[in-house]
Write a protein that holds these residues in place. Structure first.
Motif, PDB file in Angstrom:
ATOM      1  N   TYR B  46      11.761   9.333  -7.102  1.00 16.27           N
ATOM      2  CA  TYR B  46      12.501   8.366  -6.298  1.00 16.27           C
ATOM      3  C   TYR B  46      11.551   7.637  -5.341  1.00 16.27           C
ATOM      4  CZ  TYR B  46      15.303   6.665  -2.431  1.00 16.27           C
ATOM      5  OH  TYR B  46      15.821   5.869  -1.443  1.00 16.27           O
ATOM      6  N   GLU B  47      10.658   8.404  -4.746  1.00 11.78           N
ATOM      7  CA  GLU B  47       9.702   7.805  -3.816  1.00 11.78           C
ATOM      8  C   GLU B  47       8.765   6.820  -4.528  1.00 11.78           C
ATOM      9  OE1 GLU B  47       7.724  10.786  -1.497  1.00 11.78           O
ATOM     10  OE2 GLU B  47       6.368   9.308  -0.619  1.00 11.78           O
ATOM     11  N   TYR B  48       8.318   7.202  -5.725  1.00 10.70           N
ATOM     12  CA  TYR B  48       7.446   6.294  -6.489  1.00 10.70           C
ATOM     13  C   TYR B  48       8.166   4.969  -6.725  1.00 10.70           C
ATOM     14  CZ  TYR B  48       4.558  10.392  -7.726  1.00 10.70           C
ATOM     15  OH  TYR B  48       3.760  11.506  -7.698  1.00 10.70           O
ATOM     16  N   VAL B  49       9.426   5.080  -7.163  1.00  9.99           N
ATOM     17  CA  VAL B  49      10.185   3.862  -7.484  1.00  9.99           C
ATOM     18  C   VAL B  49      10.369   3.028  -6.222  1.00  9.99           C
ATOM     19  CG1 VAL B  49      12.419   2.970  -8.272  1.00  9.99           C
ATOM     20  CG2 VAL B  49      11.402   4.943  -9.408  1.00  9.99           C
ATOM     21  N   PHE B  50      10.825   3.688  -5.177  1.00 10.77           N
ATOM     22  CA  PHE B  50      11.117   2.955  -3.937  1.00 10.77           C
ATOM     23  C   PHE B  50       9.860   2.279  -3.383  1.00 10.77           C
ATOM     24  CE2 PHE B  50      11.282   2.632   0.659  1.00 10.77           C
ATOM     25  CZ  PHE B  50      12.434   1.871   0.818  1.00 10.77           C
ATOM     26  N   ASN B  51       8.788   3.050  -3.267  1.00 14.22           N
ATOM     27  CA  ASN B  51       7.561   2.483  -2.694  1.00 14.22           C
ATOM     28  C   ASN B  51       7.001   1.355  -3.548  1.00 14.22           C
ATOM     29  OD1 ASN B  51       7.710   4.204  -0.564  1.00 14.22           O
ATOM     30  ND2 ASN B  51       6.005   5.514  -1.161  1.00 14.22           N
ATOM     31  N   SER B  52       7.026   1.532  -4.870  1.00 15.93           N
ATOM     32  CA  SER B  52       6.493   0.488  -5.742  1.00 15.93           C
ATOM     33  C   SER B  52       7.310  -0.794  -5.580  1.00 15.93           C
ATOM     34  CB  SER B  52       6.506   0.934  -7.205  1.00 15.93           C
ATOM     35  OG  SER B  52       5.683   2.057  -7.361  1.00 15.93           O
ATOM     36  N   LEU B  53       8.632  -0.654  -5.521  1.00 17.73           N
ATOM     37  CA  LEU B  53       9.487  -1.841  -5.353  1.00 17.73           C
ATOM     38  C   LEU B  53       9.224  -2.504  -4.006  1.00 17.73           C
ATOM     39  CD1 LEU B  53      12.940  -0.679  -6.771  1.00 17.73           C
ATOM     40  CD2 LEU B  53      11.444  -2.454  -7.678  1.00 17.73           C
ATOM     41  N   ALA B 205      -0.903  -5.695  -7.556  1.00 15.13           N
ATOM     42  CA  ALA B 205      -0.592  -4.795  -6.442  1.00 15.13           C
ATOM     43  C   ALA B 205      -0.013  -3.487  -6.956  1.00 15.13           C
ATOM     44  CB  ALA B 205       0.380  -5.465  -5.475  1.00 15.13           C
ATOM     45  N   VAL B 206       0.859  -3.597  -7.933  1.00 12.13           N
ATOM     46  CA  VAL B 206       1.562  -2.404  -8.381  1.00 12.13           C
ATOM     47  C   VAL B 206       0.647  -1.535  -9.252  1.00 12.13           C
ATOM     48  CG1 VAL B 206       2.685  -3.094 -10.553  1.00 12.13           C
ATOM     49  CG2 VAL B 206       3.934  -1.737  -8.892  1.00 12.13           C
ATOM     50  N   ALA B 207      -0.434  -2.120  -9.796  1.00 13.63           N
ATOM     51  CA  ALA B 207      -1.369  -1.337 -10.605  1.00 13.63           C
ATOM     52  C   ALA B 207      -2.536  -0.806  -9.767  1.00 13.63           C
ATOM     53  CB  ALA B 207      -1.909  -2.168 -11.769  1.00 13.63           C
ATOM     54  N   ASP B 208      -2.510  -1.092  -8.471  1.00 14.82           N
ATOM     55  CA  ASP B 208      -3.636  -0.669  -7.634  1.00 14.82           C
ATOM     56  C   ASP B 208      -3.636   0.833  -7.374  1.00 14.82           C
ATOM     57  OD1 ASP B 208      -5.765  -1.357  -5.399  1.00 14.82           O
ATOM     58  OD2 ASP B 208      -4.328   0.064  -4.550  1.00 14.82           O
ATOM     59  N   PHE B 209      -4.824   1.404  -7.412  1.00 15.33           N
ATOM     60  CA  PHE B 209      -4.936   2.814  -7.043  1.00 15.33           C
ATOM     61  C   PHE B 209      -5.709   3.002  -5.738  1.00 15.33           C
ATOM     62  CE2 PHE B 209      -7.304   6.842  -7.115  1.00 15.33           C
ATOM     63  CZ  PHE B 209      -6.230   7.719  -7.085  1.00 15.33           C
ATOM     64  N   GLY B 210      -6.840   2.312  -5.634  1.00 17.92           N
ATOM     65  CA  GLY B 210      -7.757   2.532  -4.512  1.00 17.92           C
ATOM     66  C   GLY B 210      -7.117   2.393  -3.140  1.00 17.92           C
ATOM     67  N   VAL B 211      -6.452   1.269  -2.905  1.00 21.34           N
ATOM     68  CA  VAL B 211      -5.856   1.016  -1.593  1.00 21.34           C
ATOM     69  C   VAL B 211      -4.781   2.051  -1.291  1.00 21.34           C
ATOM     70  CG1 VAL B 211      -4.633  -0.663  -0.161  1.00 21.34           C
ATOM     71  CG2 VAL B 211      -6.250  -1.464  -1.893  1.00 21.34           C
ATOM     72  N   MET B 212      -3.895   2.257  -2.265  1.00 22.32           N
ATOM     73  CA  MET B 212      -2.756   3.142  -2.039  1.00 22.32           C
ATOM     74  C   MET B 212      -3.206   4.583  -1.787  1.00 22.32           C
ATOM     75  SD  MET B 212      -0.549   0.882  -2.163  1.00 22.32           S
ATOM     76  CE  MET B 212      -0.564  -0.804  -2.764  1.00 22.32           C
ATOM     77  N   ASP B 213      -4.210   5.013  -2.535  1.00 22.15           N
ATOM     78  CA  ASP B 213      -4.685   6.381  -2.370  1.00 22.15           C
ATOM     79  C   ASP B 213      -5.301   6.559  -0.982  1.00 22.15           C
ATOM     80  OD1 ASP B 213      -5.262   9.034  -3.353  1.00 22.15           O
ATOM     81  OD2 ASP B 213      -7.360   8.445  -3.362  1.00 22.15           O
ATOM     82  N   TYR B 214      -6.110   5.588  -0.562  1.00 22.03           N
ATOM     83  CA  TYR B 214      -6.771   5.727   0.734  1.00 22.03           C
ATOM     84  C   TYR B 214      -5.778   5.642   1.885  1.00 22.03           C
ATOM     85  CZ  TYR B 214     -10.318   5.314   4.355  1.00 22.03           C
ATOM     86  OH  TYR B 214     -11.091   5.552   5.455  1.00 22.03           O
ATOM     87  N   PHE B 215      -4.776   4.760   1.736  1.00 20.27           N
ATOM     88  CA  PHE B 215      -3.772   4.600   2.791  1.00 20.27           C
ATOM     89  C   PHE B 215      -2.667   5.652   2.717  1.00 20.27           C
ATOM     90  CE2 PHE B 215      -4.335  -0.172   4.064  1.00 20.27           C
ATOM     91  CZ  PHE B 215      -5.653   0.100   4.371  1.00 20.27           C
ATOM     92  N   GLY B 216      -2.719   6.506   1.697  1.00 23.62           N
ATOM     93  CA  GLY B 216      -1.737   7.575   1.593  1.00 23.62           C
ATOM     94  C   GLY B 216      -0.350   7.115   1.191  1.00 23.62           C
ATOM     95  N   VAL B 217      -0.275   6.101   0.320  1.00 25.83           N
ATOM     96  CA  VAL B 217       1.030   5.607  -0.129  1.00 25.83           C
ATOM     97  C   VAL B 217       1.260   6.102  -1.564  1.00 25.83           C
ATOM     98  CG1 VAL B 217       2.428   3.570  -0.533  1.00 25.83           C
ATOM     99  CG2 VAL B 217       0.699   3.526   1.262  1.00 25.83           C
ATOM    100  N   SER B 218       2.413   6.757  -1.795  1.00 20.16           N
ATOM    101  CA  SER B 218       2.704   7.237  -3.146  1.00 20.16           C
ATOM    102  C   SER B 218       3.388   6.145  -3.947  1.00 20.16           C
ATOM    103  CB  SER B 218       3.653   8.433  -3.099  1.00 20.16           C
ATOM    104  OG  SER B 218       3.071   9.482  -2.411  1.00 20.16           O
ATOM    105  N   THR B 219       2.769   5.726  -5.033  1.00 20.68           N
ATOM    106  CA  THR B 219       3.399   4.747  -5.921  1.00 20.68           C
ATOM    107  C   THR B 219       3.338   5.290  -7.336  1.00 20.68           C
ATOM    108  OG1 THR B 219       1.343   3.627  -6.466  1.00 20.68           O
ATOM    109  CG2 THR B 219       2.502   2.857  -4.505  1.00 20.68           C
ATOM    110  N   PHE B 220       3.851   4.507  -8.275  1.00 18.42           N
ATOM    111  CA  PHE B 220       3.774   4.915  -9.670  1.00 18.42           C
ATOM    112  C   PHE B 220       2.337   5.249 -10.063  1.00 18.42           C
ATOM    113  CE2 PHE B 220       8.010   3.430 -10.782  1.00 18.42           C
ATOM    114  CZ  PHE B 220       8.323   4.398 -11.717  1.00 18.42           C
ATOM    115  N   VAL B 221       1.406   4.406  -9.608  1.00 22.47           N
ATOM    116  CA  VAL B 221       0.036   4.587 -10.065  1.00 22.47           C
ATOM    117  C   VAL B 221      -0.613   5.826  -9.452  1.00 22.47           C
ATOM    118  CG1 VAL B 221      -2.255   3.571 -10.157  1.00 22.47           C
ATOM    119  CG2 VAL B 221      -0.249   2.171 -10.586  1.00 22.47           C
ATOM    120  N   THR B 222      -0.427   6.036  -8.155  1.00 20.48           N
ATOM    121  CA  THR B 222      -0.990   7.260  -7.584  1.00 20.48           C
ATOM    122  C   THR B 222      -0.304   8.460  -8.241  1.00 20.48           C
ATOM    123  OG1 THR B 222       0.556   7.271  -5.731  1.00 20.48           O
ATOM    124  CG2 THR B 222      -1.548   6.209  -5.355  1.00 20.48           C
TER     125      THR B 222
END
Lengths: 335, 533
Positions: B46-53, B205-222
């Motif tokens: 749910y978090e992956y979906v919400f954050n990615s959207l 943006a939605v395919a990004d890993f580097g930024v999201m991982d460093y900023f601690g954001v859980s998305t589909f890609v992380t």
């Protein structure tokens, strides 16, 4: 140009079967490794070919390549990766009297499929002058409610955290581990983010009072051209926590020989070289890692932090418990 | 007719090739074992979906506002430094998003240099005052938007410039004010261009890993990486990737469907350049600031920080090996970008000639790769080449592998970046009226001649833009190159990543600076070309 490139890459793919080479799939990404490979080439005349990527990606690649895989040696930065490779049948047992006699039993696979080369401890960092060392002794304490809002730790995506939780599982079982992880989450100064160095900087800036970090990162911060890192690390100290029924959590970087290694003999020579005194010296001084050979002297920065007792659980357990650890992190809401 | 057939056949074959990695991933979903799916659903999905959207929405809004407003202002008006901004606004593109994230983290996070400086000035502690923490999901949206708005800027600008100035003149004769023309005429007619740019930005943006991982954001890609690397489950990771792909696919089709009833193509009869309006006084200042802020935060500030780091560390990083890496990067990026630009043309031209839904569908399917994280594409390609290596090459007793060669890397780039080139052509073709083709047909001019003398000259700018954007993207690309590359083969991006991983952020500025330098050169060529025409 492209034809030439394609040709040369195909030739490269062919030439990897030549006898005077060794093909390394490595998750390590340090400058010192480059020097080590050069040393090995000069010493033996065996050419070192390297591909670097994350352990899971390399493992997937070896698996996909199957019997045709050119991989001779797999190097990872964590015991879990080596365990995973062995678990999937991608490594082979090797015979090396040097390795078995020099590398302690708990730091090598029981079937001799992989051998640890360096150690790194996962420790706590606190600000100079704070009361933390009197209040905090163990990893278990990190979940104590009295540290609410004080703990700084990176995301659970990171394999070093996964190994730490794997160690908690090994010591206390899954149920305890889940409660411990929940306790740590409740104590966090904010959501997990940044890398180990960020946590240290955050402690230096009073955002939280306890950071969890690997030792070699702290060594690298001392010796850094980025002034903010060098300044931050001056304001902090290291505390070696222990498990209630064990020592300080230690992880390893290690290597194994791939199952279908086309240059098996060279691969063994290569790993033996990495476990030799010269190579171990370089690991210790170039990258602030703890050498696996007892006789090799530690780097001065490491010495200045004092000694500690290592946790005695088998490295295999870190690998075995890795998946469970990730699930527990999810359940505990440790992002 | 013959040409249509060969074009159509080529696009079918190319689509099949491009789709193979995705199909192999889908096979994982349905036939692979899945032990962790229920766990993912119960805990993190749910978090992956919400954050990615949330990220997609945020980036869509911000990039369209920044990208389109700057494109509009620089196209329609003359103001202080307007010629400079014409080039400068594309520059953020040249810096990899993960590098910008590290730099912004270092400056504006709660331990950052700027934050600490302000706190010292106020003589306060971080706990005593509210600070916006850049290392958050909102921070990630801002950082991504600052770097990705040039997608919208570029596509909108190309579109606006080519859009007949007569529409504006006509609107004026109808008594509309400049402001009314902007929101009643310009925005509606520019919608396809804005959406084309926004979709690229959002996909990136939605395919990004580097930024999201460093900023601690859980998305589909992380989540994909965590499931793959942490749980060792390629099946579950692929299932997540499949969901993401499906989602992007729906998005693209939704956009197409929305646009279906509206034809934005100009009649082409009255093609003339836009006469720019000179701004004075406060309007001049406002226009300047509107362009300056995105340029400053998207490029100048990170660039200054990088330059300082470069100065501190270049002598430790630049050696003989470094130049090998530089050459390898240039060669592979040039060749791959050429190939991709050519492939994209085949797709889009085929759609135009055949006017069939089927061709259009093929084209849309071929764009899917852009939404799949590089690492997942790499897994698909590994599986594909493994099949080839084991079955075909083995049958010929060839003792080498295709996987782990340059061919694998280039194939990966094609899958990943074809969408960018296609989108550029689509937007370019959308302003070439069909009446041109019809006129040629009535005059019995052969298709080949139409292509050579009519279509290519009109579309060459889109082609150039496609080439340059793909070129820069390839130079910045990381995970796919890392996983598929042959032995001893590094690129600038890989080198940057390795230095960052070693905590040598300062040193990492050296290869990044070269990436940025190459980006700047490309951007200048692109902008010059646009001015000339």
């Amino acid at each position: 140009m492209f034809k030439k490139m394609l040709l040369s890459s195909l030739l490269l793919a062919n030439s990897i079967f030549a006898a005077s080479e060794v093909n390394i799939y490595s998750h390590r990404h340090y400058d010192t490794d480059k020097q080590l490979f050069k040393m090995f080439e000069e010493k033996t005349g065996i050419k070192v070919n390297v591909v670097k990527a994350d352990a899971s990606a390399l493992i997937k690649r070896i698996q996909s390549e199957g019997k045709n895989s050119p991989a001779d040696v797999l190097i990872t930065v964590d015991a879990a990766g080596l365990f995973q490779a062995k678990d999937q049948g991608l490594l082979q047992s090797i015979q090396s009297n040097y390795l078995t006699s020099h590398i302690p039993e708990k730091f090598r696979d029981k079937d001799n499929q992989w051998f640890a080369l360096t150690k790194r401890a996962r420790v706590f960092v606190y600000k100079v002058g704070s009361d933390i060392p009197n209040e905090l002794k163990t990893y278990e304490d990190l979940a104590d409610p009295k540290f609410k809002g004080q703990v700084m730790v990176r995301s659970s995506n990171n394999v070093y955290n996964q190994s730490l939780l794997a160690a908690v599982i090994a010591h206390h079982g899954e149920e305890y581990a889940l409660n411990w992880a929940k306790g740590v989450v409740a104590n966090m100064a904010h959501d997990p983010k940044g890398n180990d160095r960020y946590q240290v900087k955050a402690v230096a800036n009073d955002i939280g009072s306890i950071a969890v970090a690997n030792t070699y990162y702290i060594g690298k911060m001392v010796d850094n051209r980025d002034i903010s890192q060098a300044e931050a690390v001056k304001k902090v100290k290291i505390l070696f926590p222990v498990f209630e029924n064990g020592g300080t959590h230690v992880n390893v970087s290690g290597a194994g020989v791939a199952k279908y290694a086309p240059n098996k003999e060279n691969a063994i020579k290569f790993i033996e070289f990495l476990a030799s005194k010269d190579a171990q010296d370089l690991f210790a001084n170039g990258n602030f890692e703890y050498p696996i050979l007892a006789e090799v002297e530690k780097n001065d920065i490491l010495k200045s932090w004092g000694t500690f007792e290592e946790d005695n659980i088998s490295m295999n357990l870190l690998g075995e418990n890795n998946k469970t650890a990730v699930k527990i992190f999810d359940q505990a809401n440790w992002r | 007719m013959k040409q249509i057939n060969s074009l159509s056949i080529s696009s079918v074959i190319l689509t099949l090739l491009i789709c193979i990695p995705a199909v192999l991933i889908f096979i994982h979903i349905f036939f692979g074992e899945s032990n962790n799916w229920q766990h993912l659903v119960d805990t993190v999905l749910y978090e992956y979906v919400f954050n990615s959207l949330y990220i997609m929405l945020g980036v869509a809004v911000l990039t369209s506002i920044i990208g389109f407003s700057t494109a509009y202002i620089t196209t329609m008006f003359k103001f202080s430094f307007s010629d400079f901004f014409h080039y400068a606004l594309i520059l953020p593109f040249a810096i990899p998003t993960y590098i910008v994230a590290y730099i912004y983290g270092g400056m504006f996070d709660i331990t950052g240099s700027v934050t600490t400086f302000i706190l010292n000035l106020l003589n306060m502690k971080i706990s005593e005052v509210y600070f916006f923490d850049i290392m958050s999901i909102e921070g990630a949206i801002i950082v991504m938007s600052l770097v990705l708005y040039p997608y919208v800027y570029l596509v909108s600008k190309t579109y606006l410039r080519a859009e007949s100035a007569s529409i504006i003149d006509a609107s004026k004769t109808l008594g509309l004010s400049q402001w009314q023309i902007f929101y009643k005429v310009i925005i509606p007619i520019s919608r396809p261009a804005i959406v084309a740019g926004v979709i690229l930005a959002v996909m990136e943006a939605v395919a990004d890993f580097g930024v999201m991982d460093y900023f601690g954001v859980s998305t589909f890609v992380t989540g994909i990486f965590r499931t793959w690397f942490g749980m060792g489950s390629v099946e579950d990771a692929s299932r997540l990737a499949g969901m993401l792909m499906l989602f992007i696919f729906l998005l693209i089709f939704f956009e197409k469907y929305q646009r279906k009833n509206k034809q934005y193509k100009s009649s082409g009869k009255d093609f003339k350049p836009i006469s720019k309006i000179q701004l004075h006084g406060s309007k001049n200042i406002l226009a300047f600031l509107a362009c300056f802020f995105p340029f400053f935060f998207g490029f100048l500030l990170p660039f200054f920080q990088m330059s300082y780091w470069f100065y501190l560390s270049y002598e430790y990083v630049i050696d003989e090996d470094f130049f090998t890496v530089l050459t390898q990067t240039l060669v592979i990026a040039t060749f791959s970008a050429l190939l991709i630009t050519l492939m994209a043309f085949v797709f889009v031209y085929n759609v135009r000639l055949s006017k069939s839904h089927f061709s259009d569908m093929l084209t849309q399917i071929s764009k899917l790769g852009y939404s799949i994280p590089g690492a997942v594409i790499a897994v698909g390609i590994l599986s594909f080449f493994t099949l080839l290596d084991k079955n075909i090459l083995a049958a010929f007793d060839a003792n080498f592998l295709i996987s782990g060669t340059i061919a694998a890397v280039i194939f990966g780039y094609c899958v990943r970046f074809l969408a960018i080139a296609i989108n550029n052509y689509e937007s370019g073709f959308s302003k070439i009226p069909f009446t041109y083709d019809d006129a040629c047909k009535t005059m019995n001019i052969k298709q080949k001649r139409v292509l050579w003398y009519v279509i290519l000259p009109l579309i060459k700018n889109s082609g150039l833009a496609a080439f340059i954007i793909v070129f820069i993207e390839i130079i910045k690309e990381l995970p796919l190159t890392m996983i598929l590359r042959p032995f001893n083969y590094d690129t600038l991006a890989v080198l940057t990543h390795e230095l960052v991983m070693q905590s040598q952020i300062v040193e990492s500025s050296v290869p990044s600076m070269f990436i940025v330098g190459l980006g700047i050169i490309s951007v200048l060529i692109l902008a010059r070309k646009m001015i000339k025409d």
